[in-house]
Design a protein around this motif. Structure first.
Motif, PDB file in Angstrom:
ATOM      1  N   ALA A 132     -26.582 -47.279 -56.029  1.00 60.35           N
ATOM      2  CA  ALA A 132     -26.331 -47.290 -54.587  1.00 60.35           C
ATOM      3  C   ALA A 132     -27.477 -47.913 -53.810  1.00 60.35           C
ATOM      4  O   ALA A 132     -27.394 -48.061 -52.601  1.00 60.35           O
ATOM      5  CB  ALA A 132     -26.082 -45.863 -54.091  1.00 60.35           C
ATOM      6  N   GLY A 133     -28.559 -48.238 -54.474  1.00 55.50           N
ATOM      7  CA  GLY A 133     -29.720 -48.793 -53.791  1.00 55.50           C
ATOM      8  C   GLY A 133     -30.875 -48.936 -54.754  1.00 55.50           C
ATOM      9  O   GLY A 133     -30.692 -48.963 -55.966  1.00 55.50           O
ATOM     10  N   GLU A 134     -32.061 -49.000 -54.195  1.00 56.08           N
ATOM     11  CA  GLU A 134     -33.283 -49.138 -54.985  1.00 56.08           C
ATOM     12  C   GLU A 134     -34.059 -47.825 -54.968  1.00 56.08           C
ATOM     13  O   GLU A 134     -33.876 -46.988 -54.089  1.00 56.08           O
ATOM     14  CB  GLU A 134     -34.153 -50.260 -54.409  1.00 56.08           C
ATOM     15  CG  GLU A 134     -33.493 -51.636 -54.440  1.00 56.08           C
ATOM     16  CD  GLU A 134     -33.104 -52.074 -55.837  1.00 56.08           C
ATOM     17  OE1 GLU A 134     -33.904 -51.894 -56.773  1.00 56.08           O
ATOM     18  OE2 GLU A 134     -31.981 -52.601 -55.993  1.00 56.08           O
ATOM     19  N   GLN A 135     -34.946 -47.660 -55.935  1.00 58.69           N
ATOM     20  CA  GLN A 135     -35.840 -46.510 -55.939  1.00 58.69           C
ATOM     21  C   GLN A 135     -36.721 -46.557 -54.689  1.00 58.69           C
ATOM     22  O   GLN A 135     -37.144 -47.632 -54.269  1.00 58.69           O
ATOM     23  CB  GLN A 135     -36.767 -46.544 -57.161  1.00 58.69           C
ATOM     24  CG  GLN A 135     -36.098 -46.279 -58.476  1.00 58.69           C
ATOM     25  CD  GLN A 135     -37.080 -46.437 -59.630  1.00 58.69           C
ATOM     26  OE1 GLN A 135     -37.651 -47.510 -59.803  1.00 58.69           O
ATOM     27  NE2 GLN A 135     -37.272 -45.387 -60.403  1.00 58.69           N
ATOM     28  N   THR A 136     -36.982 -45.392 -54.115  1.00 58.39           N
ATOM     29  CA  THR A 136     -37.945 -45.282 -53.009  1.00 58.39           C
ATOM     30  C   THR A 136     -38.946 -44.199 -53.408  1.00 58.39           C
ATOM     31  O   THR A 136     -38.785 -43.039 -53.058  1.00 58.39           O
ATOM     32  CB  THR A 136     -37.258 -44.948 -51.664  1.00 58.39           C
ATOM     33  OG1 THR A 136     -36.435 -43.781 -51.833  1.00 58.39           O
ATOM     34  CG2 THR A 136     -36.401 -46.095 -51.177  1.00 58.39           C
ATOM     35  N   LEU A 137     -39.949 -44.614 -54.159  1.00 53.85           N
ATOM     36  CA  LEU A 137     -40.901 -43.679 -54.748  1.00 53.85           C
ATOM     37  C   LEU A 137     -42.041 -43.346 -53.799  1.00 53.85           C
ATOM     38  O   LEU A 137     -42.430 -44.160 -52.967  1.00 53.85           O
ATOM     39  CB  LEU A 137     -41.469 -44.275 -56.041  1.00 53.85           C
ATOM     40  CG  LEU A 137     -40.452 -44.627 -57.125  1.00 53.85           C
ATOM     41  CD1 LEU A 137     -41.144 -45.300 -58.303  1.00 53.85           C
ATOM     42  CD2 LEU A 137     -39.667 -43.409 -57.561  1.00 53.85           C
ATOM     43  N   GLU A 138     -42.579 -42.138 -53.970  1.00 60.70           N
ATOM     44  CA  GLU A 138     -43.779 -41.735 -53.253  1.00 60.70           C
ATOM     45  C   GLU A 138     -44.971 -42.457 -53.878  1.00 60.70           C
ATOM     46  O   GLU A 138     -44.926 -42.849 -55.050  1.00 60.70           O
ATOM     47  CB  GLU A 138     -43.957 -40.224 -53.353  1.00 60.70           C
ATOM     48  CG  GLU A 138     -42.826 -39.442 -52.705  1.00 60.70           C
ATOM     49  CD  GLU A 138     -42.927 -37.949 -52.973  1.00 60.70           C
ATOM     50  OE1 GLU A 138     -44.006 -37.453 -53.349  1.00 60.70           O
ATOM     51  OE2 GLU A 138     -41.892 -37.277 -52.808  1.00 60.70           O
ATOM     52  N   PRO A 139     -46.076 -42.627 -53.124  1.00 59.29           N
ATOM     53  CA  PRO A 139     -47.234 -43.351 -53.673  1.00 59.29           C
ATOM     54  C   PRO A 139     -47.762 -42.781 -54.991  1.00 59.29           C
ATOM     55  O   PRO A 139     -48.241 -43.526 -55.835  1.00 59.29           O
ATOM     56  CB  PRO A 139     -48.281 -43.229 -52.568  1.00 59.29           C
ATOM     57  CG  PRO A 139     -47.491 -43.027 -51.321  1.00 59.29           C
ATOM     58  CD  PRO A 139     -46.262 -42.247 -51.725  1.00 59.29           C
ATOM     59  N   SER A 140     -47.649 -41.478 -55.196  1.00 58.30           N
ATOM     60  CA  SER A 140     -48.181 -40.858 -56.418  1.00 58.30           C
ATOM     61  C   SER A 140     -47.193 -40.899 -57.583  1.00 58.30           C
ATOM     62  O   SER A 140     -47.523 -40.466 -58.685  1.00 58.30           O
ATOM     63  CB  SER A 140     -48.570 -39.407 -56.141  1.00 58.30           C
ATOM     64  OG  SER A 140     -47.408 -38.654 -55.821  1.00 58.30           O
ATOM     65  N   GLU A 141     -45.976 -41.411 -57.365  1.00 59.47           N
ATOM     66  CA  GLU A 141     -44.983 -41.432 -58.431  1.00 59.47           C
ATOM     67  C   GLU A 141     -45.069 -42.728 -59.231  1.00 59.47           C
ATOM     68  O   GLU A 141     -44.927 -43.818 -58.685  1.00 59.47           O
ATOM     69  CB  GLU A 141     -43.567 -41.265 -57.856  1.00 59.47           C
ATOM     70  CG  GLU A 141     -43.314 -39.880 -57.319  1.00 59.47           C
ATOM     71  CD  GLU A 141     -41.928 -39.711 -56.744  1.00 59.47           C
ATOM     72  OE1 GLU A 141     -41.308 -38.659 -57.024  1.00 59.47           O
ATOM     73  OE2 GLU A 141     -41.456 -40.612 -56.010  1.00 59.47           O
ATOM     74  N   GLU A 142     -45.347 -42.581 -60.509  1.00 63.98           N
ATOM     75  CA  GLU A 142     -45.344 -43.688 -61.469  1.00 63.98           C
ATOM     76  C   GLU A 142     -44.139 -43.435 -62.364  1.00 63.98           C
ATOM     77  O   GLU A 142     -44.191 -42.589 -63.265  1.00 63.98           O
ATOM     78  CB  GLU A 142     -46.624 -43.677 -62.302  1.00 63.98           C
ATOM     79  CG  GLU A 142     -47.895 -43.771 -61.512  1.00 63.98           C
ATOM     80  CD  GLU A 142     -48.365 -45.204 -61.344  1.00 63.98           C
ATOM     81  OE1 GLU A 142     -47.845 -46.092 -62.031  1.00 63.98           O
ATOM     82  OE2 GLU A 142     -49.246 -45.413 -60.505  1.00 63.98           O
ATOM     83  N   ILE A 143     -43.027 -44.132 -62.093  1.00 58.92           N
ATOM     84  CA  ILE A 143     -41.771 -43.836 -62.776  1.00 58.92           C
ATOM     85  C   ILE A 143     -41.125 -45.113 -63.303  1.00 58.92           C
ATOM     86  O   ILE A 143     -40.990 -46.091 -62.577  1.00 58.92           O
ATOM     87  CB  ILE A 143     -40.773 -43.135 -61.820  1.00 58.92           C
ATOM     88  CG1 ILE A 143     -41.302 -41.755 -61.397  1.00 58.92           C
ATOM     89  CG2 ILE A 143     -39.404 -42.998 -62.473  1.00 58.92           C
ATOM     90  CD1 ILE A 143     -40.427 -41.045 -60.383  1.00 58.92           C
ATOM     91  N   GLU A 144     -40.709 -45.058 -64.570  1.00 56.79           N
ATOM     92  CA  GLU A 144     -39.876 -46.103 -65.167  1.00 56.79           C
ATOM     93  C   GLU A 144     -38.543 -45.451 -65.503  1.00 56.79           C
ATOM     94  O   GLU A 144     -38.502 -44.396 -66.128  1.00 56.79           O
ATOM     95  CB  GLU A 144     -40.517 -46.633 -66.451  1.00 56.79           C
ATOM     96  CG  GLU A 144     -41.854 -47.304 -66.250  1.00 56.79           C
ATOM     97  CD  GLU A 144     -42.533 -47.642 -67.578  1.00 56.79           C
ATOM     98  OE1 GLU A 144     -41.876 -47.571 -68.642  1.00 56.79           O
ATOM     99  OE2 GLU A 144     -43.727 -47.963 -67.537  1.00 56.79           O
TER     100      GLU A 144
END
Length: 179
Positions: A132-144
């Motif tokens: 439905a869209g793109e990831q919108t991660l918080e600055p501290s989130e390192e996610i793959e």
């Protein structure tokens, strides 16, 4: 004292540490001995077992500094004040993955470490997930993000490569519903 709560709190102090609160309490045990008891108090959370139409599971590989390694997890996060667990689950799935779901199943909640924290994690299965869209991660989130089949997820669980406690609980609760 009642059987439901055999310890009586004599004194209580909150010590704020970053996003957590450590509660230090002086308690009287059911045998009337007194002792200090401390635990971490922080917001409850959610965990989402998200399944695509072709039964792929959305998994996250996320850096977790407390254990100094990358961990495989299911999407989730903390419940904000005045939000319901379901509202939070929908928000976290969208923010962390860019996916939404057609169907939501409440799988209950777990206390991941009742001896040292007051946290409850609310578990959900999200079925029919779609981009439905793109990831919108918080600055501290390192996610793959990655998609894996249920068989592969079971292999990751069996090999010990998937150690996410809330994720393990969500998979088991979902499996119990399906059987």
């Amino acid at each position: 004292m009642t059987k439901e709560q055999p310890w009586k709190v004599m004194e209580s102090e909150n010590v704020k540490v970053s996003k957590f609160t450590v509660k230090k309490e002086q308690v009287q045990l059911s045998n009337e001995d007194e002792m200090e008891f401390s635990y971490v108090s922080f917001p409850h959370g959610v965990c989402v077992l998200a399944l695509t139409e072709d039964n792929q599971v959305i998994m996250l590989k996320q850096y977790r500094h407390a254990v100094r390694q990358w961990e495989l997890e299911l999407p989730g996060g903390a419940i904000d004040d005045n939000d319901s667990p379901l509202t939070t689950a929908k928000r976290e799935l969208l923010e962390e993955t860019g996916y939404q779901a057609d169907q939501w199943i409440n799988l209950g909640f777990v206390h991941p470490s009742a001896g040292s924290t007051s946290e409850a994690i609310h578990l959900f299965a999200a079925k029919g997930v779609y981009k439905a869209g793109e990831q919108t991660l918080e600055p501290s989130e390192e996610i793959e993000m990655q998609l894996v089949g249920m068989d592969e997820l079971y292999e990751l669980i069996g090999s010990g490569d998937f150690r996410h406690g809330a994720g393990l609980a969500a998979v088991l609760r979902y499996q119990c519903l399906e059987d």
